[in-house]
Design an enzyme around this catalytic site. Sequence first.
Site, PDB file in Angstrom:
ATOM      1  N   GLU B 189      16.350   7.589  57.112  1.00 52.86           N
ATOM      2  CA  GLU B 189      15.129   8.015  56.408  1.00 52.86           C
ATOM      3  C   GLU B 189      14.170   6.867  56.142  1.00 52.86           C
ATOM      4  O   GLU B 189      12.962   7.009  56.297  1.00 52.86           O
ATOM      5  CB  GLU B 189      15.495   8.691  55.073  1.00 52.86           C
ATOM      6  CG  GLU B 189      16.059  10.092  55.211  1.00 52.86           C
ATOM      7  CD  GLU B 189      17.542  10.114  55.531  1.00 52.86           C
ATOM      8  OE1 GLU B 189      18.167   9.031  55.552  1.00 52.86           O
ATOM      9  OE2 GLU B 189      18.091  11.208  55.758  1.00 52.86           O
ATOM     10  N   HIS B 258      22.689  16.408  45.875  1.00 54.67           N
ATOM     11  CA  HIS B 258      21.864  17.257  46.742  1.00 54.67           C
ATOM     12  C   HIS B 258      21.056  18.292  45.966  1.00 54.67           C
ATOM     13  O   HIS B 258      20.608  19.273  46.538  1.00 54.67           O
ATOM     14  CB  HIS B 258      22.730  17.995  47.768  1.00 54.67           C
ATOM     15  CG  HIS B 258      23.314  17.110  48.823  1.00 54.67           C
ATOM     16  ND1 HIS B 258      24.265  16.168  48.569  1.00 54.67           N
ATOM     17  CD2 HIS B 258      23.062  17.030  50.160  1.00 54.67           C
ATOM     18  CE1 HIS B 258      24.597  15.555  49.689  1.00 54.67           C
ATOM     19  NE2 HIS B 258      23.879  16.048  50.668  1.00 54.67           N
TER      20      HIS B 258
END
Lengths: 331, 455
Positions: B189, B258
């Site tokens: 990322e 998450h």
Amino acid sequence: MAARKTTKKSNISAEELTGYYRDMLLIRRFEEKAGQLYGMGLIGGFCHLYIGQEAVVVGLEAATEEGDKRITSYRDHGHMLACGMEPGGVMAELTGREGGLSKGKGGSMHMFSKEKHFYGGHGIVGAQVPLGAGLAFADKYKENGRVTFTYFGDGAANQGQVYETFNMAALWDLPVVFVIENNQYAMGTAQKRSTSTPDLWTRGAAFGIAGEAVDGMDVLAVKAASEKAIAHCRAGKGPYILEVKTYRYRGHSMSDPAKYRTREEVQKVREEKDAIEHVRDLLLQGGHATEDKLKAIDKEIKAVVNQAADFARESPEPALDELWTDIYAEA
Amino acid sequence: MATEILMPALSPTMEEGTLAKWLVNEGDTVSSGDILAEIETDKATMEFEAVDEGVIGKILIAEGTEGVKVNTAIAILVEDGEEVPAEAPAAATAEPAPAAAPAPVAAAAAPAPAAPDTDSSPDWPEGTAMKSQTVREALRDAMAEEMRGDEDVYLMGEEVAEYQGAYKVSQGLLDEFGAKRVIDTPITEHGFAGIAVGAAFGGLKPIVEFMTFNFAMQAIDHIINSAAKTLYMSGGQMGAPMVFRGPNGAAARVAAQHSQDYAAWYMHVPGLKVAMPYSASDAKGLLKSAIRDPNPVIFLENEILYGRAFDVPVMDDFTIPFGKARIWREGSDVTIVSFGIGMQYALEAADKLAEDGISAEVIDLRTLRPVDTGTVIKSIMKTNRCVTVEEGWPRASVGNYISSVIMQEAFDWLDAPVINCTGKDVPMPYAANLEKHALITTDEVIGAVKQVTYR
């Protein structure tokens, strides 16, 4: 004066050598002046000088074509001058004035020029590496044949994002030259104390990226390496790594007490390896220029720098409403 | 010509220092780069180098002198053979910078007018044909339409191409646009966000998909330091026209790493625009606007909402502007303000409250930067009560900001303190019962409304 390595290049013209001398001297005198203005309180915050490393950008720029891009870290004054940005605009940004390249809102570490394809000026160590690969990504996408020089230091070479970028640049054959300006110190940490392997360019091997090391105190050697790297990228062979071994004479920033190296170490490099003195010797020994001619160039450069400094002092501070502009582009 | 050598500032904070030691004597010739003296600052002992060449004509400040103010003349440099001027110069004072032009605008935000001017125009013309579509399909259509219209728009992210999107949002895009414009990235990322920002500097309009915004924390330096700040730092010369999008907030049973809602984090940052749609039509209209916007846009989606169907107008080019809230339901007793999946609780609560005879007005902010507080203020002038609803954590939440604006701009209209309904102040637990308890619930919204309406 101590023996200095002289590259024998018979095909080099007086004009070309004089040009390098002039460009490198401009950076050095500009930086000395910036250091002086900092000392007077006219420049604030962080100010990272490029003195000692001049041959790196001048040699690399010598092989570029119009449209090629460059991006670097916060030690960026030399890169801007070498790609032709106005010394007055750079200096006025250092003093935080309206006439600065970022209207006084960026400062020493954050300047840009769309016209000269200079994409900053980035203050986060290593961040410019994926950004530079992204510029190359855009060029490849547009199929315009351009190459991007992405400069970073030996300190940034230990950042994880550099290797994420190496991977993608190689995977996608991006036309980017990764220039590792190895000045041997990451702030105050010597390379041998921070880095597991001495030859940073070899780190590309893990990703299949070609590269080489080059003497960054020899402008002609840097230019030759730059030509090779650019040719590699333009031929569509993907990225290339140039590790340019150089040396920073001044501190990391203005407030560096320099306790991590000896005065003698710095003095030795200045006396034996100085890039500007090297070209000066080539010019004089090769009969390309006389002492008088070089003196005239010195004078001319001094005038340019003084003019830049005058502009930087006389340009007004930005208007207060500038605080609120350039946050968003008009949709 | 004689010049003064001044006491230098050798750190960003130094105002005075000790002239610890002279390394040159009067009569010495110096050239630029030679070390003249050692100076002790508030932090360290530093070497001070010569800038100009010449001869040290006179030393004005003896070594060992403490408290020497910055810009005091400490020595005089003369040219070879030149006499030192008879009169030693007085200590120099720092030269003031030329004054800036007076600011034509006040720095503080002007108070809002009594009744804010808001855009309450319908999002599509009356009589437009509608079709039912999921949020997932609406997002894909928005990207496909914009990619058809602009060659510079491309999509990159993990599993966006051959896998057809981790949540199938990019389904079919690889087939239509090819591998040049729909690009699978490695799981990096930080790196690919940086490459996308660079590509935006270089003239492209990237759409970066994060598999979830939880993973975008790896990339947040590029989102904020590289994308959001560059337009400002460059004095308006270059910025990052791009979209960072992907699911945000809790899904179901995926636990703490998450499940975070980043709405308040990104809303905090000048230079970013932030959208967090609830319905499919807003997802489509706002994403199309986001892709066209010349600024970096954070587009916060929600996994639970991806499969939910809503009516979407059938139009050739349907967009929703940023900074325009939507009144989902008109009411007179209380204003419920929410966005994203929070709207689900807000609307359910409003239905149930109606059964108890409480009429709630429900506002979907839709975008958080810019944010349409005008529509909220206008509503509060009618209802005199407000509850905000979001899934994120309570401290420094979006609701906190909205409450502060209400206090400043509609204090006299309030009949009760504003209540912020939020997720609980805990990392998201895995156990089903605990997770349910950690999230905001419809009952909590109803309870808050009853509290502000004194029922």
